[in-house]
Design an enzyme around this catalytic site. Structure first.
Site, PDB file in Angstrom:
ATOM      1  N   GLY A 168       0.832  -1.204   0.000  1.00 32.79           N
ATOM      2  CA  GLY A 168       0.000   0.000   0.000  1.00 32.79           C
ATOM      3  C   GLY A 168       0.862   1.247   0.000  1.00 32.79           C
ATOM      4  O   GLY A 168       1.943   1.285  -0.593  1.00 32.79           O
ATOM      5  N   GLY A 169       0.404   2.264   0.731  1.00 30.53           N
ATOM      6  CA  GLY A 169       1.128   3.540   0.778  1.00 30.53           C
ATOM      7  C   GLY A 169       2.545   3.394   1.306  1.00 30.53           C
ATOM      8  O   GLY A 169       3.431   4.176   0.968  1.00 30.53           O
ATOM      9  N   GLY A 403      24.890   8.259 -31.511  1.00 30.07           N
ATOM     10  CA  GLY A 403      24.404   9.003 -30.342  1.00 30.07           C
ATOM     11  C   GLY A 403      24.840   8.366 -29.041  1.00 30.07           C
ATOM     12  O   GLY A 403      25.091   9.046 -28.045  1.00 30.07           O
ATOM     13  N   ALA A 404      24.972   7.027 -29.048  1.00 22.17           N
ATOM     14  CA  ALA A 404      25.369   6.317 -27.822  1.00 22.17           C
ATOM     15  C   ALA A 404      26.782   6.725 -27.393  1.00 22.17           C
ATOM     16  O   ALA A 404      27.088   6.779 -26.209  1.00 22.17           O
ATOM     17  CB  ALA A 404      25.280   4.812 -28.023  1.00 22.17           C
TER      18      ALA A 404
END
Length: 507
Positions: A168-169, A403-404
Site C-alpha cells: 500500500g502507501g 548518439g550512444a
C-alpha cells in the site's frame, strides 16, 4: 531504589515487543526481530535508542486497552565501522508493525535529527501497513515520513531494507530512498495485494510473483539487490555504507588500501577480441582496475547490458558505469538508460566521482523500444551525465558509435578525461553500414573494398584524438595507473551549473 527498578522493568517489557510467542513466530518465518536486526547492522554496543516508551493515543475500537511500549518501531542512532547513522526498525511482533500516528512521529524524529546532524538514515521495513483503527491519522503519519524522504533526498544517503511485508502507501517511502534491498522469500512490496488484483483485474497471482524480491530485482528495478536472509542483507548494507559519504557536504570516506597504484595488468592488452563482434566480460576490466579487485554492484539482476556499482581507487570511492558486451552486445536501451541515469545522479548528489567504461554499438532498435519511449529514457542518461559536476573519467575500450557515443560521458558532456584504447572505434556507425549508405548502388565487390578502406581510415580512436575529443590513446595494461592519476588530479575540481530552482529532467 524502586524507581530505578521500575525503569529496568519497563525497559525489559519494551524490549520484548509483542512478547515471547510472537517473537517465536517471527523466528519461525526465518526472520529476525526488529532489535536483533539493529544489533547486527550497527557496531556492537553503539545503539542509542529514542522513544522506547512511546505509546499510541488511539481510543477507538477498544484500542486504549492495548498500548505496547515503543508502538511497533525501534528508533535511534549508532555507528557502522565508527561512522554515525540513524536507524528505524519496524517491529512486526507489535500489532504487525502497523503504522500509527505515534509510530510515524518516532520515524520523523530521527529523520529530522539525521538531516540536522548530516548522517545517513537506514530504514528497516516489516509492517502490515497503516493501522486501520487510527484511520486517516495513520495516513497522515505516512505523509509526514514521505515529506522527510523528499527533503532528505540528495542531502543524506537513505537506505531501505525490506525485511517483511511492505504494501500500500508504505511502499512509497522506500521508493524515494537511494537504495532498496530485499530478502528472498520473506519480503514483498506492492501497491495493491494479490486479493485486490484478483477482484479488480481477475489476475491470480501470489504475493511473491506480484512483489517478491526476484520480481523487483529483475523486472521492475524497484529494488537494488536481494539477499538470502536477514543476516546477509544486514552485512551487505554495512559494506555498502562504507562506500558512501555521511552527507552531501562531506567527501566519501578514504580507506587504507594495499594495492599498487602503478599496477600493470598485461592481461588487459588481450581483453578485447580480434573479431569486433565477439563479446567479452567488461566486469573483468572493472575488477582489474579496482583496489583489491573489490566491486560492489548495484542492480546486478536488472538491465544486465549495463553495469553499475562502486569501487575504490587509492582508497577513495568511485562510481562505475560500464557497458556489458556479453548482454545485447552492450546496446543502450530503456532499462539500461534508466538504471545508469539514476546511479549517475546519486553519485553526483554525493560528490562521488564517476568512471565510465564504454563499448556501445548504439541504442537498441525496434518498435517496443520506440513505443516504450526510448527517446525520453535515453535522454535521462544523457541528461544525468551532462548535469553531473563531479570528476568524470571515461575509457573507450571498443565500439563507441553514434548518439550512444555522445551519451556515454563523452568530452561533449564535459567529461574531464576521455581515454581510448588502441582497439577502440569512434564513429557514427560500423564500417559496413556506413559504406552501404555512402556508396549506395555500387556492386558488392566495390562495397567490400570501400568497407575495408573505411575501416582502415575510421575504425580507430585517432580521428577523434586528432580533433581533441579523446585526450589520450592509452595502453590497456596501464589503465589502472592512468585513471588513478586522472582522478587524483581532479580532487580539487570546482564547477557549477547556473542558478535554477531545479532542473526538469526528462522523466
Amino acid at each position: 531504589m524502586d524507581i530505578l527498578q521500575e525503569l529496568e522493568d519497563r525497559r525489559v517489557d519494551a524490549r520484548l515487543g509483542g512478547g515471547e510467542k510472537r517473537i517465536a513466530a517471527q523466528h519461525a518465518k526465518g526472520k529476525l526481530t526488529a532489535r536483533e536486526r539493529i544489533d547486527l547492522l550497527l557496531d556492537e554496543g553503539s545503539f542509542e535508542e529514542f522513544d522506547m516508551f512511546v505509546a499510541h493515543r488511539c481510543t477507538d475500537f477498544g484500542m486504549e486497552q492495548d498500548r505496547p511500549a515503543g508502538d511497533g518501531v525501534v528508533t535511534g542512532w549508532g555507528t557502522i565501522n565508527g561512522r554515525m547513522v540513524y536507524v528505524f526498525s519496524q517491529d512486526f511482533t507489535v500489532m504487525g508493525g502497523s503504522v500509527s500516528e505515534t509510530h510515524g512521529k518516532k520515524i520523523c524524529k530521527i529523520m529530522d535529527l539525521a538531516m540536522q546532524n548530516g548522517a545517513p538514515v537506514i530504514g528497516i521495513n516489516d509492517s502490515g501497513g497503516a493501522r486501520i483503527q487510527e484511520g486517516v491519522a495513520s495516513l497522515a503519519a505516512y505523509g509526514d515520513v514521505f515529506q522527510r524522504n523528499i527533503t532528505a533526498s540528495g542531502v543524506v544517503p537513505q537506505i531501505s531494507l525490506i525485511m517483511g511485508p511492505c504494501a500500500g502507501g508504505a511502499v512509497y517511502s522506500p521508493a524515494m530512498t537511494d537504495f532498496i534491498f530485499m530478502v528472498k522469500d520473506s519480503s514483498y512490496m506492492f501497491v495493491t495485494g494479490p486479493d485486490v488484483a484478483k477482484t479488480v483485474t481477475n489476475e491470480i497471482v501470489t504475493a511473491e510473483e506480484l512483489g517478491g524480491a526476484s520480481t523487483h530485482t529483475r523486472k521492475s528495478s524497484v529494488a537494488d539487490g536481494a539477499f538470502e536472509n536477514d543476516v546477509e542483507a544486514l552485512a551487505e548494507t554495512r559494506r555498502l555504507f562504507d562506500f558512501l559519504p555521511l552527507n552531501n557536504r562531506e567527501q566519501p570516506p578514504v580507506r587504507p588500501f594495499f594495492d599498487d597504484v602503478n599496477r600493470i595488468e598485461d592481461s588487459l592488452d588481450t581483453l578485447v577480441p580480434a573479431n569486433p563482434n565477439t563479446p567479452y566480460d567488461m566486469k573483468e576490466l572493472i575488477l582489474k582496475i579496482a583496489d583489491e579487485g573489490d566491486f560492489y554492484e548495484i542492480q546486478a539482476e536488472f538491465a544486465k547490458n549495463i553495469l553499475t556499482g562502486f569501487i575504490r581507487l587509492e582508497g577513495s570511492t568511485v562510481g562505475v558505469v560500464a557497458n556489458q558486451p556479453m548482454v545485447l552486445a552492450g546496446c543502450l536501451d530503456i532499462d539500461s538508460s534508466r538504471k545508469a541515469a539514476r546511479f549517475v545522479r546519486f553519485c553526483d548528489a554525493f560528490e562521488i566521482p564517476v568512471l565510465t567504461l564504454v563499448d556501445v554499438p548504439g541504442f537498441l532498435p525496434g518498435t517496443s523500444q520506440e513505443y516504450g519511449g526510448v527517446i525520453k529514457h535515453g535522454a535521462k542518461l544523457l541528461y544525468a551525465y551532462g548535469e553531473a559536476t563531479v570528476p568524470k573519467v571515461t575509457v573507450i575500450t571498443r565500439k563507441a558509435y553514434g548518439g550512444a557515443y555522445v551519451v556515454m560521458a563523452s568530452k561533449h558532456l564535459q567529461a574531464d578525461f576521455n581515454y581510448a584504447w588502441p582497439t577502440s572505434e569512434i564513429a557514427v556507425m560500423g564500417a559496413k553500414g556506413a559504406t552501404e549508405i555512402i556508396h549506395r548502388g555500387k556492386s558488392p565487390e566495390e562495397i567490400a573494398a570501400r568497407t575495408a578502406e573505411y575501416e582502415a581510415r575510421f575504425a580507430n580512436p585517432f580521428v577523434a584524438a586528432e580533433k581533441g575529443f579523446i585526450d589520450e590513446v592509452i595502453m590497456p595494461h596501464s589503465t589502472r595507473k592512468r585513471i588513478c592519476r586522472a582522478f587524483a588530479s581532479l580532487r580539487s575540481k570546482k564547477t557549477q551549473m547556473p542558478w535554477k530552482k531545479h532542473d526538469n529532467i526528462p522523466l
